[in-house]
Design a protein around this motif. Structure first.
Motif, PDB file in Angstrom:
ATOM      1  N   ALA A   1       0.834  -1.201   0.000  1.00 19.45           N
ATOM      2  CA  ALA A   1       0.000   0.000   0.000  1.00 19.45           C
ATOM      3  C   ALA A   1       0.868   1.250   0.000  1.00 19.45           C
ATOM      4  CB  ALA A   1      -0.918  -0.003   1.213  1.00 19.45           C
ATOM      5  N   ASN A   2       1.931   1.232   0.795  1.00 18.11           N
ATOM      6  CA  ASN A   2       2.814   2.402   0.867  1.00 18.11           C
ATOM      7  C   ASN A   2       3.499   2.660  -0.470  1.00 18.11           C
ATOM      8  OD1 ASN A   2       2.234   3.041   3.487  1.00 18.11           O
ATOM      9  ND2 ASN A   2       3.996   1.984   4.352  1.00 18.11           N
ATOM     10  N   ARG A   3       3.947   1.578  -1.115  1.00 17.47           N
ATOM     11  CA  ARG A   3       4.593   1.735  -2.417  1.00 17.47           C
ATOM     12  C   ARG A   3       3.620   2.295  -3.447  1.00 17.47           C
ATOM     13  NH1 ARG A   3       9.420  -0.936  -3.542  1.00 17.47           N
ATOM     14  NH2 ARG A   3       8.790  -1.327  -5.682  1.00 17.47           N
ATOM     15  N   ALA A   4       2.396   1.768  -3.407  1.00 21.17           N
ATOM     16  CA  ALA A   4       1.375   2.237  -4.350  1.00 21.17           C
ATOM     17  C   ALA A   4       1.073   3.717  -4.114  1.00 21.17           C
ATOM     18  CB  ALA A   4       0.104   1.407  -4.197  1.00 21.17           C
ATOM     19  N   LYS A   5       0.987   4.085  -2.825  1.00 23.52           N
ATOM     20  CA  LYS A   5       0.710   5.482  -2.489  1.00 23.52           C
ATOM     21  C   LYS A   5       1.831   6.384  -2.989  1.00 23.52           C
ATOM     22  CE  LYS A   5      -0.604   6.216   1.793  1.00 23.52           C
ATOM     23  NZ  LYS A   5      -0.464   6.454   3.250  1.00 23.52           N
ATOM     24  N   ARG A   6       3.080   5.929  -2.772  1.00 20.70           N
ATOM     25  CA  ARG A   6       4.227   6.716  -3.209  1.00 20.70           C
ATOM     26  C   ARG A   6       4.242   6.858  -4.733  1.00 20.70           C
ATOM     27  NH1 ARG A   6       8.208   4.518  -0.239  1.00 20.70           N
ATOM     28  NH2 ARG A   6       8.981   3.121  -1.842  1.00 20.70           N
ATOM     29  N   ARG A   7       3.919   5.758  -5.430  1.00 22.17           N
ATOM     30  CA  ARG A   7       3.859   5.829  -6.894  1.00 22.17           C
ATOM     31  C   ARG A   7       2.820   6.831  -7.355  1.00 22.17           C
ATOM     32  NH1 ARG A   7       4.484   0.195  -7.148  1.00 22.17           N
ATOM     33  NH2 ARG A   7       2.245  -0.046  -7.252  1.00 22.17           N
ATOM     34  N   ARG A   8       1.641   6.801  -6.712  1.00 24.93           N
ATOM     35  CA  ARG A   8       0.577   7.751  -7.083  1.00 24.93           C
ATOM     36  C   ARG A   8       1.008   9.189  -6.839  1.00 24.93           C
ATOM     37  NH1 ARG A   8      -3.049   4.129  -4.819  1.00 24.93           N
ATOM     38  NH2 ARG A   8      -3.143   5.349  -2.907  1.00 24.93           N
ATOM     39  N   LEU A   9       1.632   9.426  -5.681  1.00 27.26           N
ATOM     40  CA  LEU A   9       2.066  10.785  -5.356  1.00 27.26           C
ATOM     41  C   LEU A   9       3.120  11.278  -6.343  1.00 27.26           C
ATOM     42  CD1 LEU A   9       2.281  10.644  -1.475  1.00 27.26           C
ATOM     43  CD2 LEU A   9       0.746  12.044  -2.823  1.00 27.26           C
ATOM     44  N   LEU A  10       4.068  10.404  -6.682  1.00 30.52           N
ATOM     45  CA  LEU A  10       5.114  10.810  -7.620  1.00 30.52           C
ATOM     46  C   LEU A  10       4.535  11.087  -8.999  1.00 30.52           C
ATOM     47  CD1 LEU A  10       8.034   8.454  -6.567  1.00 30.52           C
ATOM     48  CD2 LEU A  10       7.935  10.928  -6.331  1.00 30.52           C
ATOM     49  N   LEU A  11       3.543  10.285  -9.390  1.00 30.39           N
ATOM     50  CA  LEU A  11       2.886  10.522 -10.682  1.00 30.39           C
ATOM     51  C   LEU A  11       2.199  11.881 -10.675  1.00 30.39           C
ATOM     52  CD1 LEU A  11       1.899   9.478 -13.463  1.00 30.39           C
ATOM     53  CD2 LEU A  11      -0.085   8.561 -12.282  1.00 30.39           C
ATOM     54  N   GLU A  12       1.459  12.171  -9.590  1.00 30.54           N
ATOM     55  CA  GLU A  12       0.785  13.468  -9.461  1.00 30.54           C
ATOM     56  C   GLU A  12       1.791  14.605  -9.556  1.00 30.54           C
ATOM     57  OE1 GLU A  12      -2.433  14.621  -9.053  1.00 30.54           O
ATOM     58  OE2 GLU A  12      -2.978  12.604  -9.692  1.00 30.54           O
TER      59      GLU A  12
END
Length: 64
Positions: free
Chosen positions: A17-28
């Motif tokens: 979940a943390n990795r997915a969240k970080r990926r989403r934030l970096l994409l944003e």
């Protein structure tokens, strides 16, 4: 002595979940930066194209 390979820790739901969240934030963040750059380029293009109001282009002394 040679180093022995170290196995990575098991992937838990929390780390996924943390990795997915970080990926989403970096994409944003990347998209925001791209948008900002596009707007800035647009503004600068607008500034470059419009003629100067009553100011003749003066010759500048070289910086050397």
């Amino acid at each position: 002595m040679p180093k022995t390979p170290k196995s990575s820790p098991p992937r838990t739901a929390r780390t996924k979940a943390n990795r997915a969240k970080r990926r989403r934030l970096l994409l944003e963040l990347r998209l925001a930066v791209r948008k900002e750059k596009a707007e800035r380029a647009e503004r600068h293009a607008g500034i470059r194209q419009e003629p100067r109001a009553g100011k003749p282009r003066t010759r500048r002394a070289s910086r050397r």
